[in-house]
Design an enzyme around this catalytic site. Structure first.
Site, PDB file in Angstrom:
ATOM      1  N   ASP A 157     -29.125  41.373 -27.117  1.00  0.00           N
ATOM      2  CA  ASP A 157     -29.865  40.827 -28.210  1.00  0.00           C
ATOM      3  C   ASP A 157     -28.664  40.550 -29.565  1.00  0.00           C
ATOM      4  OD1 ASP A 157     -32.112  40.716 -30.397  1.00  0.00           O
ATOM      5  OD2 ASP A 157     -33.028  41.429 -28.484  1.00  0.00           O
ATOM      6  N   HIS A 161     -33.753  42.808 -34.387  1.00  0.00           N
ATOM      7  CA  HIS A 161     -34.347  42.692 -33.051  1.00  0.00           C
ATOM      8  C   HIS A 161     -33.809  43.917 -32.128  1.00  0.00           C
ATOM      9  CE1 HIS A 161     -36.174  40.403 -29.575  1.00  0.00           C
ATOM     10  NE2 HIS A 161     -37.151  40.690 -30.664  1.00  0.00           N
ATOM     11  N   SER A 175     -41.354  40.743 -26.811  1.00  0.00           N
ATOM     12  CA  SER A 175     -40.031  41.550 -27.370  1.00  0.00           C
ATOM     13  C   SER A 175     -40.210  42.785 -27.429  1.00  0.00           C
ATOM     14  CB  SER A 175     -39.812  41.018 -28.728  1.00  0.00           C
ATOM     15  OG  SER A 175     -39.183  39.574 -28.785  1.00  0.00           O
TER      16      SER A 175
END
Length: 783
Positions: free
Chosen positions: A151, A192, A366
């Site tokens: 990520d 994230h 996600s």
């Protein structure tokens, strides 16, 4: 105030317990253990004498007593009754029993983290959850398993991640250094990866935030999205330390805009392949992928080459209420589902956040993929020998469709419910761990490739292509049970988004390979794009496959299908016996080039028989079949013809005969059969024995040979005698005559005869006269 005796007793008991807890002082019960000889009758007599109750044997000569007049709990022992009973000669040992503190050695207690009770997807007694507690109760928390988040980095010093952080599972591919720490911005754009990491392995019982599903697993992160993402960047991330990292979790992909068709390029595709074939010491790296957030744009995750890959375990989302989220993409490559966010009144995901914070608002697919990665870590801890394909089998077999609302649930050919929105249902951590503990590794992956089209086909309003398929047993690409199925298509079309594509298996499972995408106006079509479906998992691939391509609009669109390659993946581990008919045969469609027979049967004229007919013998042949430009070897038990002279045989040559046909003789010396003449075809008389007959027939070739030689000698001698007589009248004259017609010579006379004897005087004169006549004739012709 008067208190009843029972109430006083209760208060005294409570006081005793309280004192015990505070002081640790012994608490005596109203029971005794005694060693008494003389048997049960003697024990009963003594109990009755002193007011005890005998509760039976503990083991031989040892008894369990109680006394009604003694309180159940007391801080002092009752010595009077004990002394009296102990004086009896049959009593060898007596002891008042003391209450001992014992606690259950449970391996699981609910985490004490402050946000744990808000993690509804881990433990929800009112609705469905991921059954994570059941896995924890079996003793699995991810210990020894390594997960890496691909990520925008991971906040390695986050207090809820630091204890589980693994630098060997981390790297900064963007800046080419070992530190995956995110780049901080005012908008916290790079949060994230840290959020995903907390879902997997946030530390338990540390008083911070919530808890990860695999809260004892090692967690790492790869910073690769915070910069230029190239094929090389993806490949380096996917291939990081593959013999240390067990699971890679990725919650990214191409644009979810409803018009993009994109996937891994050459290096990334190679990284996937190397990961599953070489990672984890050959067991295969496990890649968990979020299916995509393009639902609002009517996108299809089958146009995303990462989720559409056989090497990734594609995970979709459902809401707290079990509904399809507004962002979810439906496609046939999705394998299973976990929870995530939904509408405004539905809860979201609790996890770690950037700047050492905690959040309860992580959303989208996600959030779903890391939950799946955590559950997979629990299953892998239960059985570290699971291959990457084993894990997909476990997901298919244990996922639960109950409570998930969708209008496209179907039952496939093996009785499993499957959906384009949810795959096989909600992951069940408890069931996966339980099955993983006793799982037997599936057989090797097999691949069967069939090039369907022989010529381009016009799509028009609708196109249907049918093909019967029969993978052949015994061949390296034989498949009895399916896993992944791909339709590799090349087609041109003036408006790609108007197309809907379906693939129906021989067992009737219809997969939507591509749903219409109203934002896709591209005229590029598809160039060797692999549409993948998992909906036929464990089905038998044998039979008719049907591809349907449909123009869903009212426009007069046009295009051509130029390639349709059906690629089947699966195993042959089910055994072949169920594939054969009762007579041992397995018939093949006329379009196929092979037929196989069960062991003990032989292939003969496209059918299977128990034994070869007369005129044929059994043999094993190495036959090569050409399939899709690949030449595949196959050892086949077949019936091969005998030599034409044999009735039955043990081989195919002239000297392999066992018996002869009618009107032929068998030669015991060279095991051949000789055809008889018309004269010799008379049957032997009854008085002739079969032995004499065989002897005569076996001598016939020698007799014929001798007679032939004599005949040749006689003919040769006759010709020689005739020529000798003609040349000289007697055998002794060796002369040559010069005739008007030329020289006549006998080619059998040795050349030395010309030198042994010269010409005679009369012969010389004749020669001279002949020359004169010849000269005269030439002179006359000149005149």
């Amino acid at each position: 105030m008067d208190l009843s005796p029972s109430l006083l007793l209760m208060l005294w008991t409570l006081l005793s317990v309280l004192v015990e807890e505070i002081t640790g002082q012994k608490v005596y019960t109203n029971t005794w253990a005694a060693h008494i000889s003389g048997g049960s009758a003697e024990a009963d007599r003594l109990c009755k004498k002193y007011g005890f109750i005998n509760h039976g044997l503990i083991f031989e000569d040892h008894y369990h007593f109680s006394h009604r007049a003694v309180m159940k709990r007391s801080l002092t022992p009752k010595r009077t009754r004990q002394v009296l009973l102990k004086r009896e000669p049959q009593v060898h040992w007596l002891e008042q029993q003391v209450a001992k503190k014992r606690k259950k050695r449970d391996i699981y207690t609910d985490p004490t983290d402050p946000k744990f009770m808000q993690q509804w997807y881990l433990l929800d007694t009112n609705r469905h959850d991921l059954h994570v507690k059941e896995a924890w109760e079996q003793g699995f928390t991810g210990k020894g398993i390594v997960v890496s988040i691909l990520d925008d980095g991971i906040e390695k010093n986050h207090p809820d991640l630091q204890a589980n952080y693994d630098p060997a599972a981390s790297y900064d591919v963007n800046d080419q250094d070992p530190d995956p720490q995110p780049r901080y911005t005012q908008l916290n754009d790079n949060r994230h990866g840290t959020r995903c990491a907390g879902e997997v392995a946030a530390v338990a019982n540390n008083g911070i935030c919530g808890v990860g599903i695999a809260y004892n697993a090692n967690i790492g992160g790869v910073r690769m999205l915070d910069g230029e993402v190239t094929d090389a960047v993806e490949a380096r991330s996917l291939g990081l330390n593959p013999n240390h990292i067990h699971i890679y979790s990725a919650s990214w992909g191409p644009e979810d805009d409803g018009k993009t068709v994109d996937g891994p390029a050459k290096l990334a595709e190679e990284a996937f392949y190397r990961g599953v074939t070489q990672g984890r010491g050959g067991l295969g790296s496990i890649y968990v992928w979020a299916s995509g957030n393009g639902g609002r744009e009517h996108d299809s995750c089958n146009c995303d080459g990462y989720t559409n890959s056989i090497y990734t375990l594609s995970i979709s989302s459902t809401t707290q209420m079990g509904n399809v989220p507004w962002y979810s993409e439906a496609c046939s490559s999705t394998l299973a589902t976990t929870y995530s966010s939904g509408n405004q009144n539905e809860k979201q995901i609790v996890t770690t956040d950037l700047r050492q914070k905690c959040t309860d608002s992580h959303t989208g697919t996600s959030a779903s993929a890391p939950l799946a990665a955590g559950i997979i870590a629990l299953a892998l801890e239960a059985n570290k020998n699971l291959t990457w394909r084993d894990m997909q089998h476990l997901v298919v077999q244990t996922s639960n469709p109950a409570g998930l609302n969708a209008n496209d649930w179907i039952t496939n050919g093996v009785g499993r419910k499957v959906s384009h929105s949810y795959g096989y249902g909600l992951l069940d951590a408890g069931a996966m761990v339980a099955m993983a503990k006793t799982w037997v590794t599936v057989g090797p992956q097999r691949k069967y490739v069939i090039d369907i089209l022989s010529e381009p086909k016009d799509i028009g309003k609708a196109l249907e292509v049918r093909r019967k398929v029969e993978p052949c047993a015994g061949m390296s690409n034989y498949i009895s049970t399916l896993e992944h199925v791909q339709a590799r298509l090349s087609l041109s079309y003036n408006c790609r988004g108007d197309l809907a594509i379906y693939l129906t298996s021989p067992m009737g499972t219809r997969s939507c390979l591509l749903a219409p995408r109203p934002h896709d106006y591209s005229a590029d079509g598809f160039n060797d794009w692999s549409f993948m479906t998992t909906h036929s998992w464990d089905e038998d691939p044998a039979g008719e496959w049907v591809l349907e391509i449909e123009n869903v609009s009212n426009n007069n669109n046009y295009g051509t299908l130029t390639q349709f390659v059906l690629v089947l993946y699966g195993t042959a581990s089910e055994g072949l016996s169920r594939k054969f008919d009762g007579d041992g045969s397995r018939n093949v469609a006329s379009s196929q080039s092979c037929i196989v027979c069960e062991e003990g049967y032989f292939l003969h004229q496209k059918s299977c028989i128990k034994s070869c007919p007369q005129g044929f013998t059994s043999s094993i042949q190495n036959i090569h079949y050409t399939l899709d430009n690949n030449i595949e070897p196959l050892l086949v038990n077949v019936c091969v013809p005998c030599h034409v002279s044999c009735a039955t045989c043990k081989g195919t040559t002239i000297n392999d005969c066992l018996t002869c046909p009618a009107h032929s003789h068998y030669n015991l010396l060279d095991y051949s059969c000789t055809h008889q003449t018309q004269r010799s075809r008379e049957s032997p008389t009854l008085k002739d024995s079969s032995h004499d007959y065989v002897a005569r027939t076996s001598n016939l070739p020698f007799i014929v040979a001798i007679l032939s030689c004599l005949f040749i000698i006689v003919v040769f001698g006759s010709i020689f005698l005739f020529l000798q007589l003609r040349s000289g009248g007697v055998l002794g004259r060796k002369r040559l005559y010069m005739l008007d017609s030329g020289i006549i010579s006998y080619k059998g006379i040795p050349s030395g005869a010309w030198q042994e004897e010269g010409f005679s005087e009369s012969e010389t004169e004749e020669t001279a006269a002949h020359s004169e006549r010849t000269a005269f004739l030439k002179q006359q012709s000149t005149l």
